[in-house]
Scaffold this active site. Structure first.
Site, PDB file in Angstrom:
ATOM      1  N   GLY A   1       0.814  -1.225   0.000  1.00  0.00           N
ATOM      2  CA  GLY A   1       0.000   0.000   0.000  1.00  0.00           C
ATOM      3  C   GLY A   1       0.841   1.265   0.000  1.00  0.00           C
TER       4      GLY A   1
ATOM      5  N   GLU B   1       1.703   1.730  -3.515  1.00  0.00           N
ATOM      6  CA  GLU B   1       0.446   2.081  -4.196  1.00  0.00           C
ATOM      7  C   GLU B   1       0.072   3.541  -3.909  1.00  0.00           C
ATOM      8  OE1 GLU B   1      -1.369  -1.499  -2.523  1.00  0.00           O
ATOM      9  OE2 GLU B   1      -2.066  -2.004  -4.533  1.00  0.00           O
TER      10      GLU B   1
ATOM     11  N   GLU C   1       2.839  -8.384  -1.883  1.00  0.00           N
ATOM     12  CA  GLU C   1       1.610  -9.039  -1.406  1.00  0.00           C
ATOM     13  C   GLU C   1       1.565 -10.543  -1.656  1.00  0.00           C
ATOM     14  OE1 GLU C   1       1.739  -6.081  -2.840  1.00  0.00           O
ATOM     15  OE2 GLU C   1       0.366  -4.710  -1.821  1.00  0.00           O
TER      16      GLU C   1
END
Ligand code: COA
Length: 262
Positions: free
Chosen positions: A114, A117, A137
């Site tokens: 994240g 991201e 991930e």
């Protein structure tokens, strides 16, 4: 001014809002509360005319953001996982991508999952030379859920995105630069100064034109829109703004433009 909260520190400097994600003991991992607080800060900043651009960074020397908070989602069901992803897209990742003011990620260390991201949702990325970036991930039996599968391929191309996602490898700042993921690489000490160098340029330009440019660039990545048609429409509309009159007037009068964002 934009309010500081438990995990989000806001500091307004010469029209630039510096947002620091402040959970250094957890390497600034994004838990639900941090996502909420970041969203609230961004909403507050959007309507403040004096704020021309935003820099997002992480507290401490080690991490930008080391991902979503693994402890928090460790017992999630299928429905909760889907909801987590969807709320994140809505409140942060798509929200930032389509924000009306430029947002720069000042990546000061690990940007994983994240965290990468988040950096990729921002409009530009300036990266310190100690940074490590990746989407790990699959090591957790997951896939990126905050836009990583899409934005990594957009920024690096499909081949390198496949490699990074299926191997979970981290890349260095220099590799991020080489692959177009980082706009600039600096030392950690120079990171914010480099960002301010960019935001200083943004601050002298037309806010209405910048907002429109963000919208039109993003339109080209939206399968439901034709970017060229959106450009024609928005180019025309720009002629109806006071910023256009000011910009062209200033050029013809050989003076600096004073844009009001109208
Ligand atoms: N979620 C929750 N907590 C996290 C976290 C995350 N994504 N990343 C780091 N932390 C926490 C650690 O649990 C640790 O907390 P503790 O001190 O209470 O045990 C603290 O942050 C420091 O991390 P630590 O792992 O001890 O630091 P390190 O230098 O040994 O390793 C990393 C750094 C970034 C390599 C490692 O923390 C890591 O792999 N983090 C997870 C990255 C990830 O998979 N992100 C994607 C999530 S979807």
């Amino acid at each position: 001014m934009v309010a500081t909260s438990e995990y989000i520190v806001c500091d307004l400097k010469n029209g630039v809002l510096v947002i620091t994600i402040n959970r250094p003991d957890k390497l600034n991992a994004l838990n639900k509360q941090t996502i909420e607080e970041l969203h609230e800060a961004l909403v507050e900043a959007e309507n403040q005319h004096e704020i021309r651009s935003i820099i997002i960074t992480g507290a401490g020397q080690k991490a930008f953001v080391a991902g979503a908070d693994i402890a928090e989602f460790s017992n999630f069901s299928v429905a909760e996982g889907k909801q987590m992803s969807s709320i994140g897209h809505f409140k942060i990742f798509n929200f930032i991508e389509n924000y009306s003011k430029p947002i720069i990620a000042a990546v000061n260390g690990f940007a994983l999952g994240g965290g990468l991201e988040l950096a990729m949702a921002c409009h530009l990325r300036v990266v310190s030379d100690n940074a490590k970036m990746g989407l790990p991930e699959v090591s957790l039996g997951l896939i990126p859920g905050y836009g990583g599968t899409q934005r990594l391929a957009q920024l690096l191309g499909k081949g390198k995105a496949f490699e990074m996602i299926v191997t979970a490898d981290m890349i260095t700042a220099q590799d991020a630069y080489k692959w177009g993921l980082a706009n600039y690489v600096t030392t950690q000490e120079e990171l914010l100064n480099k960002c301010f160098e960019i935001t200083n340029k943004i601050s002298t330009k037309s806010p209405t034109a910048i907002k429109t440019a963000i919208k039109v660039i993003n339109a080209g990545y939206n399968n439901n829109l034709n970017g060229y048609e959106v450009e024609i429409e928005e180019f025309g509309k720009a002629f109806g703004t006071k910023d256009f009159k000011e910009g062209v007037g200033a050029f013809l009068e050989k003076r600096k433009a004073n844009f009001k964002g109208e």
